[in-house]
Design an enzyme around this catalytic site. Structure first.
Site, PDB file in Angstrom:
ATOM      1  CE  LYS A  96       4.262  51.378  -8.081  1.00  0.00           C
ATOM      2  NZ  LYS A  96       5.771  51.768  -7.860  1.00  0.00           N
ATOM      3  CB  CYS A 150      12.224  36.189  -9.471  1.00  0.00           C
ATOM      4  SG  CYS A 150      11.425  35.498 -11.151  1.00  0.00           S
ATOM      5  CD  GLU A 158      14.749  37.302  -4.194  1.00  0.00           C
ATOM      6  OE1 GLU A 158      14.171  38.240  -3.292  1.00  0.00           O
ATOM      7  OE2 GLU A 158      14.130  36.701  -5.096  1.00  0.00           O
TER       8      GLU A 158
HETATM    9  P1  NAD Z   1       9.360  45.393  -4.179  1.00  0.00           P
HETATM   10  O1  NAD Z   1       8.219  44.561  -3.611  1.00  0.00           O
HETATM   11  O2  NAD Z   1       9.983  46.364  -3.341  1.00  0.00           O
HETATM   12  O3  NAD Z   1       8.461  46.178  -5.044  1.00  0.00           O
HETATM   13  C1  NAD Z   1       7.791  45.938  -6.464  1.00  0.00           C
HETATM   14  C2  NAD Z   1       6.619  46.984  -6.919  1.00  0.00           C
HETATM   15  O4  NAD Z   1       6.019  47.126  -5.614  1.00  0.00           O
HETATM   16  C3  NAD Z   1       7.324  48.350  -7.099  1.00  0.00           C
HETATM   17  O5  NAD Z   1       6.602  48.765  -8.162  1.00  0.00           O
HETATM   18  C4  NAD Z   1       7.126  49.104  -5.700  1.00  0.00           C
HETATM   19  O6  NAD Z   1       6.980  50.264  -6.040  1.00  0.00           O
HETATM   20  C5  NAD Z   1       5.662  48.416  -5.390  1.00  0.00           C
HETATM   21  N1  NAD Z   1       5.312  48.625  -3.805  1.00  0.00           N
HETATM   22  C6  NAD Z   1       6.043  48.701  -2.912  1.00  0.00           C
HETATM   23  N2  NAD Z   1       5.588  48.816  -1.536  1.00  0.00           N
HETATM   24  C7  NAD Z   1       4.260  48.845  -2.067  1.00  0.00           C
HETATM   25  C8  NAD Z   1       2.922  48.615  -1.335  1.00  0.00           C
HETATM   26  N3  NAD Z   1       3.101  48.719  -0.122  1.00  0.00           N
HETATM   27  N4  NAD Z   1       1.860  48.538  -1.731  1.00  0.00           N
HETATM   28  C9  NAD Z   1       1.721  48.339  -3.480  1.00  0.00           C
HETATM   29  N5  NAD Z   1       2.882  48.416  -4.322  1.00  0.00           N
HETATM   30  C10 NAD Z   1       3.981  48.617  -3.361  1.00  0.00           C
HETATM   31  O7  NAD Z   1      10.188  44.383  -5.116  1.00  0.00           O
HETATM   32  P2  NAD Z   1      11.436  44.959  -5.731  1.00  0.00           P
HETATM   33  O8  NAD Z   1      12.597  45.221  -5.116  1.00  0.00           O
HETATM   34  O9  NAD Z   1      11.067  45.780  -6.974  1.00  0.00           O
HETATM   35  O10 NAD Z   1      11.880  43.462  -6.714  1.00  0.00           O
HETATM   36  C11 NAD Z   1      12.499  42.388  -6.443  1.00  0.00           C
HETATM   37  C12 NAD Z   1      11.794  41.282  -5.933  1.00  0.00           C
HETATM   38  O11 NAD Z   1      10.940  40.874  -6.953  1.00  0.00           O
HETATM   39  C13 NAD Z   1      12.610  40.169  -5.501  1.00  0.00           C
HETATM   40  O12 NAD Z   1      12.261  39.404  -4.490  1.00  0.00           O
HETATM   41  C14 NAD Z   1      12.333  39.214  -6.883  1.00  0.00           C
HETATM   42  O13 NAD Z   1      12.528  37.735  -6.422  1.00  0.00           O
HETATM   43  C15 NAD Z   1      10.938  39.563  -7.044  1.00  0.00           C
HETATM   44  N6  NAD Z   1      10.546  39.103  -8.380  1.00  0.00           N
HETATM   45  C16 NAD Z   1       9.658  37.988  -8.558  1.00  0.00           C
HETATM   46  C17 NAD Z   1       9.384  37.277  -9.736  1.00  0.00           C
HETATM   47  C18 NAD Z   1       8.478  36.491  -9.825  1.00  0.00           C
HETATM   48  O14 NAD Z   1       7.920  35.972 -11.116  1.00  0.00           O
HETATM   49  N7  NAD Z   1       8.191  35.444  -8.895  1.00  0.00           N
HETATM   50  C19 NAD Z   1       9.960  37.951 -10.814  1.00  0.00           C
HETATM   51  C20 NAD Z   1      10.832  39.036 -10.702  1.00  0.00           C
HETATM   52  C21 NAD Z   1      11.093  39.572  -9.484  1.00  0.00           C
END
Ligand code: NAD
Length: 526
Positions: free
Chosen positions: A191, A299, A396
Site C-alpha cells: 500500500k 528520514c 521532526e
Molecule cells: P504517514 O505515517 O503519514 O504515512 C505512511 C503510510 O502509512 C502511508 O502509506 C499512509 O497512507 C499509511 N497510513 C496512514 N495511516 C494509516 C493507518 N492508520 N494504518 C495503516 N496505514 C496508514 O507518513 P508519511 O507522511 O507518508 O511519511 C513521512 C514520515 O515517514 C516521516 O516521519 C519520516 O521520517 C518517516 N520515514 C521514515 C523512514 C525510515 O526508514 N525510518 C524512511 C522514510 C520516511
C-alpha cells in the site's frame, strides 16, 4: 481544479482515530475516505491522474491473490528467486528514465534525487540477490553438551507480507521491503502513500516486464484506511511499515494485539556533531547536502547541527557562503533543491519556524529560486540562536531547514545530540578517529556515520533501523533479510536409528537416574 491527494491527505492524516471497542483492530475515521486519489505534481500543482481508493474487500482480494502465489514462489530454490530479482534490477536500469520521470512528477524532486532512488535500490537489489541464497541457507549451530545430536536453523518464509510506504522516497521505501520479502520466499501486498501512488504502479509494470509473476507482488492504492485494512487482515503474516512515528505507533498496537510480526521504520531528528579538529570544508558540504537534499524530506536528513564553540564562527561563515548559492526550481532547470512533496509538511515546517522565531531564533534565508513558481517550494533555511525547548530542536521538521547550535566539549555534544525522543541516524566529524568513534558509541541512534552523511543507508551489508521512537526492527544486511523469515530451530537426534529408545531424563524417574544427573551437573558445571 480537483482537490489533490497532497491537500486532501493532509486532512486524512490527522483524522484517524483508533477504536478499542470489542478488541477491534480497525482504525475508525470520522468520515469515509474519498473514492479517488487525485494525484498532483507538487512542483506545478497540475493534476497527473486519478486513481481508485481500494476498499477493505479489494485489500482482501489482493491478499488472497498473493496467498495463491505463495506456495509456488516459496518453494522455488532461493537461487531462482535471486535470478528474478536480478532480472527486475536489469529491467529497472533499462527503464530508468521512465521511473525517474514518474518519481519526479509526483514528488517534485530534482532529477538527481530521482536518480539517487534508482542507484540505491539497484545496490540493494544486487546485494539481496547475490548474498540472499547464502544468508537464507540452513545454518549449523552448536549443540553444546549434546554432542551426539545436531542443530541448525532454517530460515522459513513467513507468508504474505504487507508493506506500507511513505511519500518521501516512493521507490526506495517500497521496493526495499519488497525485495527482502520476496528473496526470503514471501509474497507481498503493497500500500503506497496516497501522495505518491504512481511510483509503485510503475514498479509493478516494470516487474511484469521483467517476468515477475503477477500475484507475487500486488499493489493496492488508497489512504490510511486501505493501509489499516492491510494491517488488520488475517491474511497478512507480517507488516513492514515505513512512515511517521504517530502512524507507526497505531500499527504497532494493532500488530501487538494480533501478535503479528512488524517492522516499524519511523521518524528522526538526526544530529551532526562537528568537532574543532574536523575538516570543516567537508563538514559544511556534508551539512548542506544532508540538510537540504530532497528538500530535507529524508528520514535521515540532518536536522540539528552541533558545532564546537572554537570553530563555530568559521563554520557559520562557510555554511552561509555555500548555502546562499543553492539553486532551487523546476526539474528541467537542473536545480539542487526541488519542491516539497506534501502540503501538510509545508505547514509543519512553518509552525516550527514560527515557534522558533517567537522564542528568539534567527532564521536566515538561503537558496536561489526564480520567482513565480506555483508549486510547494520552500527556501532552504538556516536557523541559529536555538534552544533545546523549541519544536525545531525536538520534533521532526522534514523540510529544507537546519538548526545550528554550539557545544562546549564532548559530554555537552553527546547530551545535546541525545536530547530527543528519536534515534535514527547521526554523524560525528573529527580528524581524530579514536575520538569520533568514542563519541559515536555514546550516541543513541540505529546508525551513525563518521566524517560522512547518510551513506550508511546505501551500504547494503549494514542493517538499518531506529532506536527509541524511531522504530523497531531492522531492514537491510543479514539482520534485515532474515527479519522477513521465521528462524526455525531444528535439532536432530540419530540415537533412535541405532536402537537407543530413551534419554536419561525421560520417564520413569528413578533415584539412580537422579544421582547420575546430580553427579553430571557437579562434574560439568560445578
Ligand atoms: P504517514 O505515517 O503519514 O504515512 C505512511 C503510510 O502509512 C502511508 O502509506 C499512509 O497512507 C499509511 N497510513 C496512514 N495511516 C494509516 C493507518 N492508520 N494504518 C495503516 N496505514 C496508514 O507518513 P508519511 O507522511 O507518508 O511519511 C513521512 C514520515 O515517514 C516521516 O516521519 C519520516 O521520517 C518517516 N520515514 C521514515 C523512514 C525510515 O526508514 N525510518 C524512511 C522514510 C520516511
Amino acid at each position: 481544479m480537483p482537490v489533490s491527494a497532497k491537500k486532501r491527505a493532509s486532512k486524512q492524516h490527522t483524522r484517524g482515530k483508533k477504536t478499542s471497542k470489542g478488541g477491534s483492530t480497525r482504525i475508525a475515521s470520522a468520515k469515509k475516505s474519498p473514492r479517488y486519489i487525485d494525484n498532483m505534481n507538487p512542483a506545478t500543482m497540475k493534476l497527473i491522474n486519478r486513481l481508485p481508493v481500494c476498499t477493505e474487500a479489494d485489500v482482501e482480494n489482493a491478499v488472497a491473490a498473493a496467498r495463491s502465489a505463495y506456495s509456488s514462489w516459496s518453494s522455488l530454490p532461493p537461487e531462482d528467486r535471486a535470478d528474478a530479482l536480478d532480472r527486475l534490477r536489469e529491467q529497472l536500469v533499462k527503464d530508468m528514465q521512465e521511473m525517474i520521470d514518474t518519481i519526479c512528477e509526483e514528488t517534485g524532486k530534482t532529477e538527481m534525487d530521482g536518480l539517487v532512488e534508482i542507484f540505491t535500490v539497484c545496490e540493494h537489489l544486487k546485494y539481496v540477490a547475490s548474498r540472499g541464497p547464502q544468508l537464507l541457507a540452513d545454518e549449523k549451530r552448536s549443540t553444546g553438551i549434546f554432542i551426539h545430536k545436531k542443530a541448525y536453523i532454517t530460515y522459513q518464509s513467513r507468508g504474505v507480507i504487507g508493506v506500507i510506504s511513505p511519500w518521501n522516497y516512493p521507490l526506495i521505501l517500497t521496493l526495499s521491503p519488497i525485495m527482502q520479502g520476496l528473496m526470503a520466499g514471501n509474497t507481498v501486498v503493497v500500500k503506497p502513500s496516497e501522495i505518491t501512488p504512481n511510483t509503485s504502479l510503475k514498479l509493478r509494470e516494470i516487474a511484469t516486464r521483467s517476468g515477475l509473476p503477477e500475484n507475487v507482488l500486488k499493489v493496492v492504492t488508497g489512504f490510511g484506511e486501505t493501509g489499516a485494512a492491510l494491517v488488520a487482515s488475517k491474511g497478512t503474516d507480517m507488516i513492514c511499515f515505513t512512515g511517521s512515528t504517530a502512524t507507526g505507533r497505531r500499527i504497532g498496537e494493532i500488530c501487538g494485539r494480533m501478535l503479528k510480526p512488524v517492522i516499524l521504520e519511523l521518524g528522526g531528528k538526526d544530529p551532526m556533531i562537528i568537532c574543532a579538529d574536523a575538516n570543516l570544508d567537508r563538514a559544511v558540504n556534508g551539512a548542506i547536502w544532508g540538510s537540504f537534499s530532497n528538500s530535507g524530506q529524508t528520514c535521515i536528513s540532518v536536522e540539528r547541527i552541533f558545532v564546537e564553540e572554537s570553530v563555530y564562527e568559521e563554520f557559520m561563515q562557510k555554511i552561509r557562503e555555500k548555502a546562499r548559492g543553492i539553486k532551487q526550481g523546476l526539474r528541467e532547470n537542473h536545480p539542487s533543491v526541488g519542491s516539497m512533496t506534501f502540503e501538510k509538511q509545508v505547514g509543519i515546517v512553518k509552525t516550527h519556524l514560527a515557534d522558533a522565531e517567537k522564542k528568539g531564533a534567527r532564521i536566515e534565508l538561503c537558496g536561489d529560486r526564480p520567482p513565480g513558481l506555483a508549486g510547494l517550494f520552500l527556501n532552504p533555511l538556516i536557523v541559529t540562536n536555538v534552544q533545546s525547548d523549541m519544536q525545531i530542536m525536538q520534533e521532526e521538521s522534514f523540510g529544507p531547514l537546519v538548526a545550528i547550535m554550539k557545544f562546549r566539549d564532548e559530554d555537552h555534544a553527546v547530551e545535546l545530540a541525545n536530547n530527543t525522543v528519536y534515534g535514527l541516524n547521526a554523524s560525528v566529524w573529527s580528524c581524530d578517529l579514536d575520538k569520533a568513534k568514542r563519541i559515536a558509541r555514546r550516541i543513541h541512534s540505529g546508525s551513525i556515520c563518521i566524517n560522512d552523511v547518510d551513506v550508511n543507508y546505501i551500504v547494503s551489508d549494514l542493517p538499518f533501523g531506529g532506536t527509541k521512537e524511531s522504530g523497531i526492527g531492522r531492514v537491510y544486511g543479514p539482520e534485515g533479510l532474515r527479519a522477513f523469515t521465521n528462524p526455525q530451530s531444528v535439532t536432530v537426534d540419530r540415537a533412535g536409528i541405532f536402537g537407543i529408545t530413551k534419554e536419561i531424563h525421560w520417564f520413569p524417574y528413578t533415584e539412580r537416574k537422579l544421582n547420575i544427573l546430580k553427579k553430571t551437573v557437579r562434574w560439568l558445571f560445578g
